[in-house]
Design a protein around this motif. Structure first.
Motif, PDB file in Angstrom:
ATOM      1  N   LEU A 187      -2.878  -3.834  -5.997  1.00  0.00           N
ATOM      2  CA  LEU A 187      -2.251  -2.453  -5.477  1.00  0.00           C
ATOM      3  C   LEU A 187      -1.055  -1.980  -6.701  1.00  0.00           C
ATOM      4  CD1 LEU A 187      -2.006  -2.771  -1.708  1.00  0.00           C
ATOM      5  CD2 LEU A 187      -3.632  -1.363  -3.226  1.00  0.00           C
ATOM      6  N   ALA A 195       0.847  -1.141   0.084  1.00  0.00           N
ATOM      7  CA  ALA A 195       0.025  -0.024   0.065  1.00  0.00           C
ATOM      8  C   ALA A 195       0.795   1.373   0.067  1.00  0.00           C
ATOM      9  CB  ALA A 195      -1.122  -0.085   1.198  1.00  0.00           C
ATOM     10  N   SER A 244       2.317   1.790  -3.190  1.00  0.00           N
ATOM     11  CA  SER A 244       1.394   2.307  -4.464  1.00  0.00           C
ATOM     12  C   SER A 244       0.543   3.627  -4.022  1.00  0.00           C
ATOM     13  CB  SER A 244       0.413   1.082  -4.368  1.00  0.00           C
ATOM     14  OG  SER A 244       0.836  -0.096  -4.666  1.00  0.00           O
TER      15      SER A 244
END
Length: 236
Positions: free
Chosen positions: A222, A63, A66
């Protein structure tokens, strides 16, 4: 890419929109996860929750790479327990109660060692940390404002426990119009049967509360996103 898809999600593929998605990490706290902590004092096997740490650490890393903001929550109370109603404080017959001295300080009291997040999943600078007095992450917190300010419409939900704080938060989010995907190996319960049924309930009847998916599929989605600015609101 403006959006990607978790193709293997249940009950249908799940859309992950860039710039509108956040990763919510619920209550991965020492009091619940460490040997000797509050969770173990209640007779629970904390390894059932600790198994979540490794896949969740990988998901958090993906996460961050990204540009998907990571929001952490911690369940706990003010030192004077003024925000802990008797219906919560006195429920059940635990060996110790909220506010009692524990292995890692007063149990579930803000500022104590046990109240904070386990080292492996510690927030980094700039990530939001929400302190919540209830099971759900929306009750008596600033989470709604944080999400609205960032334009978030979609939540990837992780943390503990599946049948209590995760379920309550997903139900709250569903009522507020958020699309939620619960990452199945990044949520945990002390009770295997609660874990299974809790996940089944979320995706039942065409996704009555949301979607579920293992973390590998979510990470793949992601990695297809174009990085977007992370959420800058800092509640640490």
């Amino acid at each position: 890419m403006s959006e990607s898809y978790v193709s293997g999600a249940s009950p249908t593929p799940f859309t992950v929109p860039a710039g509108k998605t956040a990763l919510l990490v619920i209550d991965m706290q020492r009091d619940f996860l460490l040997p000797g902590g509050f969770g173990e004092s209640l007779g629970n096997d904390v390894n059932m929750l600790r198994s979540v740490i490794e896949p969740l650490a990988a998901l958090i890393a993906a996460a961050r790479e990204s540009g998907v903001p990571v929001i952490h929550t911690r369940e706990g109370h003010l030192p004077d327990l003024s925000d802990c109603p008797p219906a919560k404080l006195n429920r059940g017959m635990p060996s110790q109660r909220i506010g009692d001295p524990g292995e890692f300080g007063r149990i579930l009291i803000r500022g104590e060692y046990g109240h904070d997040i386990v080292d492996e999943l510690a927030p980094i600078d700039g990530e939001t940390v929400i302190d919540k007095p209830g099971k759900g992450a929306f009750y008596a917190t600033e989470l709604t404002e944080v999400l609205e300010d960032a334009g978030i419409t979609t939540l990837l939900v992780t943390g503990v426990t599946t049948e209590v704080c995760v379920h309550t938060t997903v139900r709250e989010a569903n009522d507020r119009g958020y699309e939620c995907l619960v990452v199945s190996d990044c949520v945990g319960s002390y009770f295997p049967e609660f874990q299974r049924v809790g996940l089944d309930m979320i995706a039942a009847q065409g996704g009555i509360f949301g979607w579920t998916s293992p973390s590998d599929d979510v990470i793949d989605a992601l990695r297809e996103l174009t990085p977007s600015p992370a959420l800058h609101t800092n509640r640490i």
